[in-house]
Scaffold this active site. Structure first.
Site, PDB file in Angstrom:
ATOM      1  N   THR A 158     -24.881 -47.602  30.119  1.00 11.96           N
ATOM      2  CA  THR A 158     -23.755 -48.538  30.150  1.00 11.96           C
ATOM      3  C   THR A 158     -22.723 -47.909  29.217  1.00 11.96           C
ATOM      4  O   THR A 158     -23.089 -47.282  28.213  1.00 11.96           O
ATOM      5  CB  THR A 158     -24.146 -49.947  29.647  1.00 11.96           C
ATOM      6  OG1 THR A 158     -24.483 -49.860  28.265  1.00 11.96           O
ATOM      7  CG2 THR A 158     -25.341 -50.517  30.415  1.00 11.96           C
ATOM      8  N   HIS A 159     -21.468 -48.035  29.590  1.00 11.69           N
ATOM      9  CA  HIS A 159     -20.386 -47.360  28.839  1.00 11.69           C
ATOM     10  C   HIS A 159     -20.621 -45.851  28.776  1.00 11.69           C
ATOM     11  O   HIS A 159     -20.172 -45.191  27.849  1.00 11.69           O
ATOM     12  CB  HIS A 159     -20.255 -47.918  27.417  1.00 11.69           C
ATOM     13  CG  HIS A 159     -20.199 -49.416  27.370  1.00 11.69           C
ATOM     14  ND1 HIS A 159     -19.026 -50.122  27.410  1.00 11.69           N
ATOM     15  CD2 HIS A 159     -21.198 -50.334  27.333  1.00 11.69           C
ATOM     16  CE1 HIS A 159     -19.291 -51.420  27.378  1.00 11.69           C
ATOM     17  NE2 HIS A 159     -20.605 -51.569  27.342  1.00 11.69           N
ATOM     18  N   SER A 280     -17.248 -19.939  41.217  1.00 11.55           N
ATOM     19  CA  SER A 280     -15.869 -19.719  40.811  1.00 11.55           C
ATOM     20  C   SER A 280     -15.459 -18.309  41.188  1.00 11.55           C
ATOM     21  O   SER A 280     -16.281 -17.400  41.198  1.00 11.55           O
ATOM     22  CB  SER A 280     -15.778 -19.913  39.298  1.00 11.55           C
ATOM     23  OG  SER A 280     -14.713 -19.183  38.764  1.00 11.55           O
ATOM     24  N   LYS A 286     -20.767 -20.139  37.499  1.00  9.95           N
ATOM     25  CA  LYS A 286     -20.462 -21.516  37.889  1.00  9.95           C
ATOM     26  C   LYS A 286     -21.170 -21.994  39.148  1.00  9.95           C
ATOM     27  O   LYS A 286     -21.332 -21.249  40.115  1.00  9.95           O
ATOM     28  CB  LYS A 286     -18.942 -21.674  38.100  1.00  9.95           C
ATOM     29  CG  LYS A 286     -18.118 -21.514  36.865  1.00  9.95           C
ATOM     30  CD  LYS A 286     -18.375 -22.576  35.794  1.00  9.95           C
ATOM     31  CE  LYS A 286     -17.863 -23.943  36.180  1.00  9.95           C
ATOM     32  NZ  LYS A 286     -16.421 -24.104  36.040  1.00  9.95           N
ATOM     33  N   GLU A 293     -16.367 -33.755  44.311  1.00  6.78           N
ATOM     34  CA  GLU A 293     -15.001 -33.936  43.795  1.00  6.78           C
ATOM     35  C   GLU A 293     -14.049 -34.340  44.913  1.00  6.78           C
ATOM     36  O   GLU A 293     -13.150 -35.166  44.732  1.00  6.78           O
ATOM     37  CB  GLU A 293     -14.515 -32.654  43.115  1.00  6.78           C
ATOM     38  CG  GLU A 293     -15.254 -32.381  41.812  1.00  6.78           C
ATOM     39  CD  GLU A 293     -15.031 -30.965  41.283  1.00  6.78           C
ATOM     40  OE1 GLU A 293     -15.142 -30.791  40.069  1.00  6.78           O
ATOM     41  OE2 GLU A 293     -14.755 -30.035  42.068  1.00  6.78           O
ATOM     42  N   GLN A 325       3.774 -50.067  65.139  1.00  5.76           N
ATOM     43  CA  GLN A 325       3.281 -48.779  65.639  1.00  5.76           C
ATOM     44  C   GLN A 325       2.697 -47.931  64.504  1.00  5.76           C
ATOM     45  O   GLN A 325       1.814 -47.115  64.732  1.00  5.76           O
ATOM     46  CB  GLN A 325       4.424 -48.035  66.318  1.00  5.76           C
ATOM     47  CG  GLN A 325       4.072 -46.643  66.795  1.00  5.76           C
ATOM     48  CD  GLN A 325       5.149 -46.064  67.698  1.00  5.76           C
ATOM     49  OE1 GLN A 325       5.307 -46.517  68.810  1.00  5.76           O
ATOM     50  NE2 GLN A 325       5.886 -45.087  67.204  1.00  5.76           N
TER      51      GLN A 325
HETATM   52  N1  ARG Z   1       3.533 -47.477  70.722  1.00  6.95           N
HETATM   53  C1  ARG Z   1       3.713 -48.862  70.495  1.00  6.95           C
HETATM   54  C2  ARG Z   1       2.821 -49.303  69.324  1.00  6.95           C
HETATM   55  O1  ARG Z   1       1.945 -48.606  69.011  1.00  6.95           O
HETATM   56  C3  ARG Z   1       3.333 -49.642  71.685  1.00  6.95           C
HETATM   57  C4  ARG Z   1       3.984 -50.957  71.811  1.00  6.95           C
HETATM   58  C5  ARG Z   1       5.413 -50.776  72.059  1.00  6.95           C
HETATM   59  N2  ARG Z   1       6.039 -52.005  72.349  1.00  6.95           N
HETATM   60  C6  ARG Z   1       7.344 -52.175  72.327  1.00  6.95           C
HETATM   61  N3  ARG Z   1       7.786 -53.336  72.620  1.00  6.95           N
HETATM   62  N4  ARG Z   1       8.174 -51.199  72.044  1.00  6.95           N
HETATM   63  O2  ARG Z   1       3.014 -50.319  68.738  1.00  6.95           O
END
Ligand code: ARG
Length: 462
Positions: A158-159, A280, A286, A293, A325
């Site tokens: 702990t810690h 390394s 190393k 990481e 989108q």
């Molecule tokens: N490529 C658009 C998206 O991923 C699809 C829907 C587009 N609709 C629109 N009314 N322009 O959201």
């Protein structure tokens, strides 16, 4: 493929220029949704036929052409062209290219707004299953490793200071517990998202007699959405999915950090397999834990995706806006990062070796038995606080004289507390103490054994 003149181009005098087209397209990102778009289109077309909005023959033509396109994409024969903006337009263009005017009927009663929301839910449902399978594999790797070290004692921290002795198995099984929560969170996310927005159209539904329950059923959704306005605007499931991913990645980063430290010369508790180390370019001695990481660092990508997704949605006016989108790049980034990190973690856990001799040799450093001595005194009738003070004094004393608690002879112990008897030596020395834990869920060999049995059975069922 001939270019499909977009139907809404009739509405505008000019066309978007190249820069704008390139800026707006999502095809490069969303083409990986193609299978889901096709499956959803087939379900939609079948429903249109059942509702007599298209003929059986037209449905058959649409279905066959969509399946053919799916095959072309799978074989790498399909040419994705950016002018089609997104996967929905690209597939519709391919359909019309194959079967002409019949293809133009597919979009009846549908908007890309409900279409994309449907595709994403389908994709996510599958993706969650994949991630759950990977979580399970990692849990199994931990349980297997725990079997190997069921009775071997190590220090718990702990810690990041030596705290109490535990069996290595209990330490390993702690990750199984946290991964189980991740598994369940994903399961819950999958259940919540499994409703069909298809048939919600652009925002208001449709005046056509669409049968939404049929398409929902066909696509394996457990229900339909009940408000078209919410259905096209909702991306809560994306936030939740990414959050679930951040939890997995955060857990992996804690594992990574632990093992980077444990593998260091200073701690020297375990050895990572050679295949999971790099050397390394300059220092020949190393053995660097680079994969761990990178797991640790990749956490930034997943956290970033969560913040980005929340920000895409923040203050977005109802309902659909093109902002939505941008959701895809974040859910994909989160899923892909967690997916490779789970694979890597699983490989590392499978091959890790704890340095049991070294651990045993160093076990009596750092007074891991101090708490056990306090509890011994409590059993002899002392108040906990009083006992704690006595042992604190003894530890300070030992530290000064460079001794262990077990080195103090009975007469001296009695000077500090007359109720100490010869049986005290059963409680001094860290190596034998893990056996003495009796609480449920404690980090001793008995409890670890029970947990191993429980998890082996539980995980085998998956
Ligand atoms: N490529 C658009 C998206 O991923 C699809 C829907 C587009 N609709 C629109 N009314 N322009 O959201």
């Amino acid at each position: 493929m001939t270019e499909l003149k977009k139907s809404w181009e009739k509405r505008l005098n000019g066309q978007p220029d190249e820069l704008t087209v390139d800026f707006m397209q999502s095809l490069s990102v969303d083409k990986r949704l193609y299978k889901y778009d096709i499956v959803a289109s087939i379900a939609h077309a079948q429903m249109l036929a059942e509702q007599k909005l298209i003929t059986r023959d037209e449905f058959k033509q649409i279905k066959d052409a969509l399946i053919e396109t799916s095959q072309e994409i799978a074989d790498g024969r399909f040419k994705f062209e950016e002018i089609y903006e997104d996967i929905h337009m690209a597939l519709e263009a391919a359909l019309i290219n194959k079967i002409g005017d019949v293809g133009k009927k597919l979009h009846t009663g549908r908007s890309r707004n409900d279409q994309v929301a449907t595709d994403m839910r389908l994709w996510m449902r599958d993706q969650i299953e994949i991630l759950q399978a990977k979580i399970t594999l990692l849990q199994k790797a931990f349980v297997k490793s725990a079997e190997k070290y069921a009775e071997v004692v190590m220090p718990a921290y702990t810690h990041l200071q030596r705290a109490q002795p535990v069996v290595i198995a209990a330490y390993l099984l702690s990750f199984v517990e946290m991964l189980e929560r991740d598994y369940l969170r994903m399961q819950n996310c999958s259940r919540l998202l499994n409703i069909s927005p298809l048939g919600s159209g652009a925002v208001a539904g449709s005046s056509l007699p669409l049968d939404r329950k049929t398409t929902a059923n066909q696509l394996g959704f457990s229900d339909i959405s009940y408000n078209s306005i919410d259905a096209v605007a909702d991306r809560d499931f994306c936030v939740e999915f990414i959050f679930d991913c951040t939890m997995v990645q955060m857990h992996l980063s804690r594992l990574a950090e632990d093992w980077i430290i444990f593998a260091s010369g200073e701690f020297d508790l375990l050895r990572l397999d050679d295949s999971h180390c790099t050397s390394s370019s300059m220092m020949p001695q190393k053995r660097n834990p680079d994969p761990l990481e990178l797991i640790r660092a990749k956490t930034g990508t997943v956290y970033g995706a969560l913040m980005a997704m929340l920000t895409v949605l923040k203050a977005q006016p109802l309902t659909y806006n093109r902002d939505l989108q941008e959701d895809k790049r974040h859910i994909f980034a989160a899923a892909d990062t967690v997916s490779v990190s789970l694979d890597m973690a699983c490989a590392i856990v499978t091959r890790v070796k704890f340095k049991t001799d070294k651990i045993a040799a160093g076990l009596e450093e750092g007074f891991l038995d101090a708490t056990a001595l306090v509890e011994y005194l409590v059993r002899k009738g002392l108040a906990f606080r009083e006992a704690h003070g006595i042992v604190g004094t003894l530890v300070a004393r030992c530290e000064k004289d460079n001794k262990k608690l077990a080195d103090i002879d009975l007469s001296e112990l009695k000077q500090h507390c007359s109720s100490i008897d010869n049986d005290v030596y059963q409680y001094l020395g860290a190596a034998k103490l893990a056996d003495k834990y009796i609480t449920a869920g404690a980090a001793g060999p008995t409890q670890a054994g029970e947990q191993i049995a429980y998890w082996t059975k539980q995980l085998d069922r998956r």
